[in-house]
Each structure stands twice: as C-alpha cells, then as structure tokens.
Design an enzyme around this catalytic site. Structure first.
Site, PDB file in Angstrom:
ATOM      1  N   ARG A  91      49.285 128.546  51.253  1.00 48.60           N
ATOM      2  CA  ARG A  91      50.511 129.200  50.793  1.00 48.60           C
ATOM      3  C   ARG A  91      50.680 129.045  49.289  1.00 48.60           C
ATOM      4  O   ARG A  91      51.053 129.988  48.587  1.00 48.60           O
ATOM      5  CB  ARG A  91      51.727 128.620  51.516  1.00 48.60           C
ATOM      6  CG  ARG A  91      53.021 129.350  51.151  1.00 48.60           C
ATOM      7  CD  ARG A  91      54.223 128.774  51.845  1.00 48.60           C
ATOM      8  NE  ARG A  91      54.567 127.442  51.364  1.00 48.60           N
ATOM      9  CZ  ARG A  91      55.749 126.877  51.567  1.00 48.60           C
ATOM     10  NH1 ARG A  91      56.682 127.512  52.249  1.00 48.60           N
ATOM     11  NH2 ARG A  91      55.995 125.662  51.117  1.00 48.60           N
ATOM     12  N   TYR A 109      60.043 134.142  46.568  1.00 51.49           N
ATOM     13  CA  TYR A 109      59.248 134.217  47.782  1.00 51.49           C
ATOM     14  C   TYR A 109      60.115 133.820  48.965  1.00 51.49           C
ATOM     15  O   TYR A 109      61.117 133.119  48.825  1.00 51.49           O
ATOM     16  CB  TYR A 109      57.999 133.327  47.696  1.00 51.49           C
ATOM     17  CG  TYR A 109      58.139 131.954  48.288  1.00 51.49           C
ATOM     18  CD1 TYR A 109      57.889 131.721  49.638  1.00 51.49           C
ATOM     19  CD2 TYR A 109      58.512 130.875  47.503  1.00 51.49           C
ATOM     20  CE1 TYR A 109      58.006 130.462  50.184  1.00 51.49           C
ATOM     21  CE2 TYR A 109      58.628 129.608  48.036  1.00 51.49           C
ATOM     22  CZ  TYR A 109      58.377 129.402  49.381  1.00 51.49           C
ATOM     23  OH  TYR A 109      58.513 128.149  49.916  1.00 51.49           O
ATOM     24  N   PHE A 201      52.951 122.656  47.384  1.00 48.53           N
ATOM     25  CA  PHE A 201      53.103 123.474  46.177  1.00 48.53           C
ATOM     26  C   PHE A 201      54.559 123.523  45.712  1.00 48.53           C
ATOM     27  O   PHE A 201      54.860 123.332  44.532  1.00 48.53           O
ATOM     28  CB  PHE A 201      52.586 124.881  46.466  1.00 48.53           C
ATOM     29  CG  PHE A 201      52.836 125.879  45.367  1.00 48.53           C
ATOM     30  CD1 PHE A 201      51.921 126.048  44.341  1.00 48.53           C
ATOM     31  CD2 PHE A 201      53.985 126.666  45.372  1.00 48.53           C
ATOM     32  CE1 PHE A 201      52.145 126.973  43.330  1.00 48.53           C
ATOM     33  CE2 PHE A 201      54.213 127.599  44.373  1.00 48.53           C
ATOM     34  CZ  PHE A 201      53.296 127.747  43.350  1.00 48.53           C
ATOM     35  N   ASP A 202      55.488 123.782  46.638  1.00 50.12           N
ATOM     36  CA  ASP A 202      56.913 123.885  46.285  1.00 50.12           C
ATOM     37  C   ASP A 202      57.413 122.601  45.639  1.00 50.12           C
ATOM     38  O   ASP A 202      58.066 122.618  44.583  1.00 50.12           O
ATOM     39  CB  ASP A 202      57.755 124.146  47.542  1.00 50.12           C
ATOM     40  CG  ASP A 202      57.368 125.400  48.270  1.00 50.12           C
ATOM     41  OD1 ASP A 202      56.165 125.582  48.541  1.00 50.12           O
ATOM     42  OD2 ASP A 202      58.257 126.191  48.584  1.00 50.12           O
ATOM     43  N   THR A 203      57.122 121.486  46.304  1.00 51.52           N
ATOM     44  CA  THR A 203      57.608 120.195  45.808  1.00 51.52           C
ATOM     45  C   THR A 203      57.060 119.900  44.422  1.00 51.52           C
ATOM     46  O   THR A 203      57.789 119.483  43.521  1.00 51.52           O
ATOM     47  CB  THR A 203      57.202 119.078  46.781  1.00 51.52           C
ATOM     48  OG1 THR A 203      57.755 119.346  48.075  1.00 51.52           O
ATOM     49  CG2 THR A 203      57.688 117.724  46.291  1.00 51.52           C
TER      50      THR A 203
END
Length: 427
Positions: A91, A109, A201-203
């Site tokens: 992702r 997103y 990735f988000d974190t």
C-alpha cells in the site's frame, strides 16, 4: 440556484488545463468485488458535493484477478478517473508512486471499502486547499467520532497509538485510519524519506511530518469497519513494530534531515524581535515575530536545559553543604544550601528553560520556586532523618549519596511544578 451551487458550477466550468485540485488515490489489490461500487460512489459524491476539479486514481498493486481490467473500464467510463498499474504489492508503495506522479496540489487516499463516511472528505482537505495545514487525517479515536468495529480491532488500534505516543512521541491520535490527505509540495519533500512500502507507511509519514514541524489537521470520522477486511493483523503488527524500532533509531541518531526541513518550511521555534510593535505574521511561512517575551522551546529541549541547570544546582548544593556541614551541622547546612541554590535555580530555569525574560510575574515565579524548595527540603530532611535514625553517625559518602538520591526526586517534582507555573505564562 444557491450560492454554493453557483460557485461549484463556476469552478467545474474552468478549462480542463487548470487540472484537478484534489487527487484521491485508491490503492487496491485483488478487489474485483468492491472496486466498481466504490469508485462509482466516490465519483458521484465528488461530482455532487466537492466544489473543485478532482481526479480519482486507482493504484493497482499487481492484482492477479480481474481488478486491472475493471480499473481500466472505470477509467473509460467515468471522467476524471485514472489508473496506475504497479508491478509490486504494498500500500505504501502504491501511495508513494501515485502521489509522486500526480499534478494535483492536494493529494488524498482512502481504502477501497469506503469505511469512512464521505461527508468527512471536504472537511479533511479544506485546510490543505486554504494553506492552513500541511497534512490531514481522519481519526476514529476522537470523542465525537462514531465507530462500528469489533472489540479486537478497537483494542489493537488504541494499543498501537499508545505505543506510538510512548516510543515515538507521536501527538496525532490515529495513525492508521485509511483516510488521509497531504499537500503536494509537502509530499514531494517527505516521500523520499519514507522507507516503508507497506502498512507502516502512514505512521512513518506522520511521524516525519510532526518532527519537521508541520501542521497535522485531524477530522473526527464516522467509520463502519469492513467485516471482509483481508488485512493480516499479526503480520501487520509485527511489521509495524519493526518499523517503530527502525524509525526510532533513525530519529535518535539524527539520520533524517528533519532540522533542515523545519528550517526550509519556516517551522522552527517562534522567535522574538523586540520593539517591533504588535505580533505580526511575515510573508511566506517564516517564524512569527513580535515584542512578546520569548516563547519556550518544546518539552524535549526543556528537559535537557532543566537537567543542565539541575546538575549545576546540585553541584553548588553539595559544595555549600560540605562547606557548612562542620560548622552548622547536617540539617542547618542542608537548609542553607537548599535555600541558596533554590533561588538561583528558579532564576536560571525561568530564563534558560522556559524562555521567560523581564520582571513581570518574577515574584510569583520565585514563590513557586520556594514551594518546590519546601517540598525538596521535606524530601532531603526526611531522608537525612531516616538515615540518622538507622545510623547515628553515618559515613559522609553514604550521607551524600542519600542526599543526591533525595535531590533527584526533588528535581523531578521541581520540574513539574515549575512547568505548570511557567509554561504558557509569558504575558
């Protein structure tokens, strides 16, 4: 026609060369069942309720079912829908590739299951369009959020965010809600620094943004969990823990150029320009200036400065205690040494740790310092009393060791009291 509808019609009537203001990326892997309904519903919502040109980008993560063909069909069927085909899963990899290739000034997103109520999309991106904020996240953990999901996922989510607060000093509330947005110029600087290509990735992106001084806007969302979610919770949790450890090491060693980014974006500590009149915001994104007394640095730097002042105060205390112990006795020498160093300690912390100059509130601050002194006196005197009750004539090194330990406890208490009294009190 209402004013909002008139505005929307005018915006959408702009030439297509102006490009999309918002690009919403939907990362997918083998989502042939949900992809069509999701994209059509999102496209209808944006067409009806979003007052700016938009684009929807389907980021296909090397799907092996009919997802690629369905994505191509949606791109042909719906205006403003594009497809990006990737050769590898992940992702984070999909988001990084889609955001890097986009020409829109605001990038977002959301997950393909559309667990988040789409009514939160405009509040999510509005602060980015206006330039007020740099990133925006949906949060399921706000008091006003309404969430429907199982107890296991709820516990895991809250435990993970508590871990981030403790291990990485994260100040955002929900790291992994699949509903985020970022300004393109900010993404261009941060994405090359993000190493994770999966769920972490988000974190990692959010922690780097926070450490670079960027403003993160949070929007409470209504969330209904997808019972058919294919996320492997155990594998994802282990990968996240590895990511926390890796990112923590990089932050501790200074391997990331966050100081340079903070300076580049003008997000350093607020500064002082004496004698310039009312507080003003200069052009661009530089620091605020004005005549107000100096704004203190953040908590980590405050702790470092307080510790330095505390070490100096402790050394001065020990010198005074040893110098007067023979003439005055243990308890009077302790009282005198504490009183002298307490006054000096308060003055030093007022100026160096909490950034307060001038004489305003100086009396109140010293009263607070003397209160901390009284509590410190109680701790050290009590420790001495206990020691002398156990050993009538203790060895001098033992006596000093007990006093140092008691002073350490008193120092922690002093920091808490002084910070409560002085933090954000610089009128």
């Amino acid at each position: 026609m209402t004013a909002l509808n008139a505005h929307r019609a005018a915006v959408q009537a702009r030439p297509s060369a102006a490009g999309a203001v918002l690009d919403v990326v939907i990362p997918v892997y083998n989502e042939e069942t949900d992809l069509g309904p999701c994209v059509r519903r999102l496209h209808a919502h944006l067409t009806e309720h979003f007052p700016y040109p938009f684009r929807i980008t389907i980021a296909d993560n090397a799907s092996v079912d009919d997802t690629p063909a369905l994505a191509d069909g949606l791109a042909t069927e719906l205006p403003g829908v594009d497809v990006l085909h990737l050769e590898a899963k992940g992702r984070g990899r999909a988001l990084s590739a889609a955001w890097s290739a986009s020409s829109a000034p605001v990038l977002a997103y959301m997950d393909v299951d559309l667990s988040t109520d789409l009514a939160a999309l405009l509040p999510l991106v509005a602060p980015l369009i206006s330039g007020h904020s740099d990133l925006a996240i949906g949060t399921r953990l706000a008091r006003t959020s309404r969430v429907v999901r199982g107890a296991k996922r709820e516990v895991i989510s809250r435990a993970y965010n508590l871990l981030l607060r403790g291990a990485l000093a994260a100040r955002f509330s929900d790291a992994q809600c699949g509903f985020k947005a970022i300004r393109a110029d900010v993404a261009g600087e941060l994405l090359p620094l993000v190493r994770d290509t999966g769920w972490f990735f988000d974190t990692e992106l959010l922690v780097l943004a926070q450490r670079a001084g960027l403003r993160i806007h949070e929007v409470p969302v209504d969330w209904v969990d997808d019972p058919d979610s294919r996320v492997d919770i155990v594998a994802t949790a282990l990968a996240d823990l590895r990511g926390v450890g890796r990112l923590g090491r990089a932050l501790l060693t200074g391997a990331l150029p966050l100081t340079a980014l903070r300076a580049q974006w003008g997000r350093g500590p607020l500064t002082v320009s004496p004698g310039r009149g009312p507080l003003t915001v200069p052009s661009g994104r530089g620091p605020l200036t004005g005549p107000a007394t100096q704004v203190p640095v953040g908590l980590p730097r405050q702790l470092v400065r307080f510790a330095a002042v505390g070490v100096a105060s402790t050394l001065a205390y020990l010198v005074l205690f040893v110098a007067t112990r023979g003439a005055l006795g243990a308890q009077p020498a302790n009282l005198l040494a504490l009183l002298v160093t307490a006054v000096a300690n308060t003055a030093a912390n007022r100026r160096l740790t909490f950034g307060i100059t001038g004489r305003r509130h100086v009396g109140r601050h010293h009263v607070q310092g003397l209160l901390a002194f009284a509590l410190g006196l109680a701790l050290t005197s009590g420790s001495l009393a206990v020691l002398h009750a156990v050993h009538a004539v203790p060895a001098r090194p033992v006596e000093l060791a007990v006093l140092v330990a008691a002073n350490l406890a008193a120092t922690v208490l002093r920091f808490v009291l002084l910070r409560l009294g002085m933090h954000h009190r610089r009128g």
